[in-house]
Motif scaffolding. Structure first.
Motif, PDB file in Angstrom:
ATOM      1  N   ARG A 157       0.809  -1.224   0.000  1.00 42.13           N
ATOM      2  CA  ARG A 157       0.000   0.000   0.000  1.00 42.13           C
ATOM      3  C   ARG A 157       0.841   1.273   0.000  1.00 42.13           C
ATOM      4  O   ARG A 157       0.302   2.373  -0.065  1.00 42.13           O
ATOM      5  CB  ARG A 157      -0.922   0.001   1.213  1.00 42.13           C
ATOM      6  N   GLU A 184       3.020   4.234  -1.253  1.00 46.18           N
ATOM      7  CA  GLU A 184       3.114   4.959  -2.520  1.00 46.18           C
ATOM      8  C   GLU A 184       4.491   5.557  -2.760  1.00 46.18           C
ATOM      9  O   GLU A 184       4.995   5.535  -3.877  1.00 46.18           O
ATOM     10  CB  GLU A 184       2.042   6.053  -2.562  1.00 46.18           C
ATOM     11  N   LEU A 189      -6.208   1.477   7.202  1.00 50.51           N
ATOM     12  CA  LEU A 189      -5.745   1.678   5.828  1.00 50.51           C
ATOM     13  C   LEU A 189      -6.878   1.564   4.819  1.00 50.51           C
ATOM     14  O   LEU A 189      -6.795   2.136   3.735  1.00 50.51           O
ATOM     15  CB  LEU A 189      -4.613   0.712   5.492  1.00 50.51           C
ATOM     16  N   GLY A 234      -5.614   4.865   3.245  1.00 48.51           N
ATOM     17  CA  GLY A 234      -4.342   4.156   3.218  1.00 48.51           C
ATOM     18  C   GLY A 234      -3.193   4.961   2.673  1.00 48.51           C
ATOM     19  O   GLY A 234      -2.401   4.464   1.888  1.00 48.51           O
TER      20      GLY A 234
END
Length: 181
Positions: A67, A69, A121, A125
């Motif tokens: 998750r 980024e 999340l 998230g």
């Protein structure tokens, strides 16, 4: 006899450390074999707690990585995960020498961690939320490991060093995550 409970001070006595400390020099000193047994027991117990801590940290990182980024955050987490795995190998090598299987993290702790991570999340998230969750986990790990270092004070220095390195790893990750909070 143990002043607190009327028993001979041994590891079976729940008051052992207090009895030894309060008895004065040499009065209730443990026999050499008892000292060796105490060292081995504390060593194994501290190794088990380190094993559970490493597993908890590794699983937590693994859970959030998909998750993440930010490439930088992902790198920091992957580096920490690799260090956890390296320590795990060291811990398991020592556990094998003591013919011990180690310790799984408590199911309640694993379940609560999984639920908290997934619930928070799922709602939002983002990397800030991930950094916050991981920081909380690091702080809990540091607190627990320091407690066990104090509790198993007779453990071998090599094992205490492993626990201290794990604590430093968790503390450093918490610092590294501050940029993402």
């Amino acid at each position: 006899e143990c002043a607190a409970a009327g028993c001979f001070p041994s590891r079976k006595c729940l008051h052992f450390r207090e009895c030894i400390k309060s008895s004065g020099p040499g009065i209730l000193s443990p026999r050499p074999m008892e000292v060796e047994g105490m060292i081995e027991q504390d060593t194994i117990r501290l190794l088990r707690e380190c094993d559970a801590g490493v597993q908890m940290g590794t699983e937590s990182i693994q859970q959030v990585l998909p998750r993440v980024e930010s490439g930088t955050l992902k790198q920091r987490l992957e580096k920490c995960q690799a260090e956890h795995q390296k320590l795990s190998g060291e811990i398991h090598g020592l556990l094998d020498r003591y013919q011990d299987e180690g310790k799984e993290p408590p199911l309640v702790a694993k379940g609560m961690s999984w639920a908290k991570t997934n619930l928070l999340l799922a709602a939002d998230g983002n990397d800030s939320r991930i950094a916050g969750l991981m920081t909380d986990g690091c702080n809990m790990g540091v607190k627990s490991l320091n407690k066990y270092l104090n509790q198993y004070e007779a453990a071998q220095e090599r094992v205490k060093d492993i626990a201290k390195r794990l604590i430093q790893l968790e503390e450093q990750l918490a610092v590294d995550l501050r940029d993402f909070l």
